[in-house]
Design an enzyme around this catalytic site. Sequence first.
Site, short mmCIF file in Angstrom:
data_model
loop_
_atom_site.label_atom_id
_atom_site.label_comp_id
_atom_site.label_asym_id
_atom_site.label_seq_id
_atom_site.Cartn_x
_atom_site.Cartn_y
_atom_site.Cartn_z
CB CYS A 277 -0.98 -0.04 1.16
SG CYS A 277 -2.39 1.07 0.92
CG HIS A 361 -4.13 -3.86 2.54
ND1 HIS A 361 -3.31 -3.49 3.59
CD2 HIS A 361 -4.53 -2.72 1.94
CE1 HIS A 361 -3.23 -2.16 3.63
NE2 HIS A 361 -3.97 -1.68 2.64
CD GLU A 363 -2.68 -6.59 5.13
OE1 GLU A 363 -3.40 -5.60 5.33
OE2 GLU A 363 -2.03 -6.74 4.08
#
Length: 386
Positions: A277, A361, A363
């Site tokens: 990001c 993202h 995660e």
Amino acid sequence: MQLDNLQNLLLRPTSAALIFDDGEILWGYGLGAIKSAIAELCFNTSQSGYQETLTDPSYAKQIITFTFPHIGIVGTNNIDLESQNIYAEGCIINQPIDTYSSWRAEKGLNNFLKHHNTPGITGIDTRYLTRKLASEGAKKVALINFGENKGSFENLQSKLKDWSGLENLDLATVVSTKKEYIWKEGLWKTSADLKQKKLAIVCLDFGIKQNILRNLNDLNFKTTILSATSSTKEILAKSPKGVFLSNGPGDPDATIKIILPTIKELINLKIPIFGICLGHQILSLALGAKTKKMHQGHRGANQPVKNLINNTVEITSQNHGFEVDRSSLSDEIEETHISLFDGSNEGIRHKTLPLFSVQYHPEASPGPHDSSYLFREFYNLVEIHA
């Protein structure tokens, strides 16, 4: 909620307002803290994970419109956090949730917002807001939960007009940790003996989400988190085999001006670097690329991304209002991922140096998990160059 309860609610006097910088005012009912906030308005399309969204430091100086109508239905708890605070300036939801249903819940959304001193508003047509943002772009707004005392908006409206917005605003160094620490928690609250960790890495914290650290810990990393403004000397003192550049809020151009020398020195040392990001944008800027403000940004857990390396599609979680300008990428950089919504850049890698990054993202918590393989790719890259 029963129909008669909803009707009773709608008969109550309004107790909150959303004010636009062009003078438009939407009235609703207050949630959370009785206070006001000025920020950029954005919308998030996720149907779950609202607690993770609110506590994501990347949402600093943003007020979130949740498009899903039943935000709050599963309550909140002390596990599903991406940080220890709410970083969003406020939240907007369509329907008030008086009750919640989840065996994991500890308190309702309203009390969660109050506990973190964050205002909210309900009874707003979030479809209208979403269409407005999609067609007109980012908006500067003020949200006020005034409770029983409306008072005057004049001072708040004046402050709103004076606020310059997110462009040229560095927030990463504001939300970054002030003290270094070592992360010990794994996915699903597992923990591992740090003595077994073989590969030391440093995470530069621009507003890092805890689930990133959980993913790194589940691999063979000993992860030390340092402030965004750490010097090269401070980073190298940890003898890292790799460096991770985290997500975070604000304008990447403003942040890179503060940390550019450090990032360039790390690149020249040929240390493996992985960015997510804001970390993706910072790495790109350090490699000579440019970034720009997006019309409406990408925020949600259903964003399709094409992997240009293996020609597959990944459904991803995203939260960004700036993008890397692909036309500014040098010949040394290979574009690896693109958005299937608008074709914007979603990832890069250096052709000769151990550097790569993605805009989205991998995660994501609670999901999707299509891109979690990227953490393993980082591990393999670090292991090869160790």
